[in-house]
Design an enzyme around this catalytic site. Sequence first.
Site, mmCIF file in Angstrom:
data_model
loop_
_atom_site.group_PDB
_atom_site.id
_atom_site.type_symbol
_atom_site.label_atom_id
_atom_site.label_comp_id
_atom_site.label_asym_id
_atom_site.label_seq_id
_atom_site.Cartn_x
_atom_site.Cartn_y
_atom_site.Cartn_z
ATOM 1 N N ASN A 266 1.078 -0.771 0.441
ATOM 2 C CA ASN A 266 0.059 0.147 -0.159
ATOM 3 C C ASN A 266 0.887 0.903 -0.229
ATOM 4 O O ASN A 266 1.698 1.720 1.212
ATOM 5 C CB ASN A 266 -1.427 0.024 1.403
ATOM 6 C CG ASN A 266 -1.786 1.308 1.366
ATOM 7 O OD1 ASN A 266 -2.356 2.020 0.176
ATOM 8 N ND2 ASN A 266 -2.659 1.027 2.640
ATOM 9 N N ARG B 134 -2.320 -2.395 -3.506
ATOM 10 C CA ARG B 134 -3.207 -1.227 -3.370
ATOM 11 C C ARG B 134 -3.701 0.154 -4.127
ATOM 12 O O ARG B 134 -2.274 0.832 -4.411
ATOM 13 C CB ARG B 134 -3.671 -1.002 -2.063
ATOM 14 C CG ARG B 134 -4.682 0.464 -1.806
ATOM 15 C CD ARG B 134 -4.730 1.175 -0.299
ATOM 16 N NE ARG B 134 -6.091 1.499 -0.731
ATOM 17 C CZ ARG B 134 -6.651 1.276 0.607
ATOM 18 N NH1 ARG B 134 -5.982 1.426 2.150
ATOM 19 N NH2 ARG B 134 -7.649 1.878 1.212
ATOM 20 N N HIS C 9 -12.779 2.942 -0.557
ATOM 21 C CA HIS C 9 -12.853 2.682 0.452
ATOM 22 C C HIS C 9 -13.328 0.851 -0.329
ATOM 23 O O HIS C 9 -13.522 0.284 0.796
ATOM 24 C CB HIS C 9 -13.553 2.662 1.619
ATOM 25 C CG HIS C 9 -12.971 4.070 2.327
ATOM 26 N ND1 HIS C 9 -13.421 4.772 2.840
ATOM 27 C CD2 HIS C 9 -11.711 4.196 2.278
ATOM 28 C CE1 HIS C 9 -12.667 6.246 3.709
ATOM 29 N NE2 HIS C 9 -11.872 5.782 3.045
ATOM 30 N N ARG D 141 -9.799 15.892 5.353
ATOM 31 C CA ARG D 141 -10.589 16.667 4.595
ATOM 32 C C ARG D 141 -12.506 17.298 4.995
ATOM 33 O O ARG D 141 -12.505 16.517 5.442
ATOM 34 C CB ARG D 141 -11.078 15.496 3.568
ATOM 35 C CG ARG D 141 -9.189 14.925 2.641
ATOM 36 C CD ARG D 141 -9.787 13.325 2.261
ATOM 37 N NE ARG D 141 -9.374 12.540 2.492
ATOM 38 C CZ ARG D 141 -8.865 11.364 2.595
ATOM 39 N NH1 ARG D 141 -9.923 10.927 1.420
ATOM 40 N NH2 ARG D 141 -8.914 10.618 3.317
ATOM 41 N N GLU E 279 -7.944 -4.986 4.872
ATOM 42 C CA GLU E 279 -8.767 -4.506 3.378
ATOM 43 C C GLU E 279 -6.827 -5.136 2.810
ATOM 44 O O GLU E 279 -7.220 -5.421 1.807
ATOM 45 C CB GLU E 279 -8.078 -3.097 3.349
ATOM 46 C CG GLU E 279 -9.188 -2.352 3.556
ATOM 47 C CD GLU E 279 -8.423 -1.057 3.563
ATOM 48 O OE1 GLU E 279 -8.638 -0.536 4.817
ATOM 49 O OE2 GLU E 279 -9.047 -0.106 3.684
#
Length: 410
Positions: free
Chosen positions: A12, A104, A192, A252, A393
Site C-alpha cells: 500500500n 492497493r 474504500h 478532508r 483491506e
Amino acid sequence: MSGENRAMLVLNAGSSSIKFELYTVVDEDRIITDEDLEQRFEGQVEGIGTAPRLIARDPDGHILIDERWAPGPPGTNHQVALKRLTTWIDDNLGDAQLIGVGHRVVHGGPVYSTPVVITPEVLEVLRTYISLAPLHQPHSLAAIEAILYTRPDLLQVACFDTAFHRNHPIVADQYAIPREYYEQGVRRYGFHGLSYAYIAHVLPIVAPDLSEGRVVVAHLGSGASMCAMKARQSIDSTMGFSALDGLPMGTRSGNIDPGVLLYWIQELGMDVKQVETLLYRQSGLLGLSGVSNDMRLLEHSDDPNAAEAIDYFIYRINRELGALAAALGGLDGLIFTAGIGENSAMVRERVCTLATWMGIELDEVANLHRAKSNRCISTDGSAVQVWIIPTDEEKMIALDTLRAVIPGAQ
Ligand code: AMP
C-alpha cells in the site's frame, strides 16, 4: 510447488511510505478462503526520499528489522526501498518463495471492476487515471514500476478502491452536468472499496442474516465514507468523483457546495493549490476543531470546538445513513468499521441513538466491549442489526492476488 512454500506480498504505497504485509499460502487449491493465508510479517518503509527506514514486525508485534539508509538520487527511491524490502523478505522466508505482489491502487477508472494482473497495457491505462487521483495514483504506480524493474519475475496484481462500486445504478454514478463529462470520466466512483469488499466477503459467515439484505457500512477512519449494499453489492456510496466527498474526515472537508470553491477563487483570489490544501489537509475534524484530526484527542479535549467537530461528524453520518437507507428502500443492518468505527463506543452510541426512529436499538453493554473482533451490538429485539466488523483491506488484496495467480481459482 505446494501452497506451503509460496508467499504473497501486499503493498500500500503512499508518497513517502510503503506499508506492507506478507502472507504465506497455507493450503491452496482452487477455492480460495481466508484460511489459505497466514500472515507472517507486516511493516513499512517510511521516509522515502528523505530518511528511508525499513521496519518489519511479526504477527505478535515483535520488531524483526529496523534499518535506515541514505536516500538515493531522485527517482530511484521507490526502487531502492522495494529492492531492500524484497531482499529482506527473501532472506527471511525460510524455504518459501515470493510469487506475487498485490497492490492497493486507488483508481481503476471506469474500466476496472475487478482486480487485474498487471501487464504493460494495463499499466498504460492506469497511468491515464493519474489525473483522476493525482494525490494517490502516482505512488501506487511508482511501486508497481519499481517491482517491475527490480523483480520482474514477480506477478503483480492491482486491486482498486473504486472497483467494488463500479456496478452502481446509473443514477448513483452520474452528476447532473453535460453528458460529455461522464464519457470523459467525471463520475461518482466511490472509494474504500477494498474495505467494503472485505466486509461483503465475511458477511455470510459473520452475519448470515444480513448477507442478502439491505446494509449500510460506515467506514469511519481518518478517511471516512459509507456504502449502501444490497445483497453484498454496492449500490451507492457517500464518496463520488474524488475521496473528498460525503462525510467530513480527519482533514478532508467532505460534502461542500461547489459554490464555496467559486467564491474562494473568484472573490478571495485563491489559487488551485490553496483550495486543494484547504479541502484535503486543513478541513474536516481538524479544520472544525482547530485541535486535531485525531478522534481520540477530540474525545478527550475540553475545547468546545472539539465537541462541535464531533457533533458535526455525527450529524453528517446520521444524514447519510438516512439517505443511503432511502436508496436501499429500507435497512436491515448497519456495520461500523475502521479506526473510529471499530474503537469509538461514543460515536457508535450517538449514531445509533439518532437512528432509533429507523428501528435501531443499541445493546449498550455490547457496545462498550473492547474486544477487537466481529460482534453484534444491537439488542435481540432491534429491527436493524448493528455490528462491528474490523476491516482488513490487506487480507482482501492478498485473497484477490492469490485468486489471480492461481489459474481457475475462485
Ligand atoms: P484509520 O484511518 O482507520 O486508522 O482510523 C484512524 C482514526 O481512528 C483516527 O481518527 C483515530 O483517532 C481513530 N481511533 C483509533 N482508535 C480510537 C479509539 N480508541 N477511540 C476513538 N477513536 C479512535
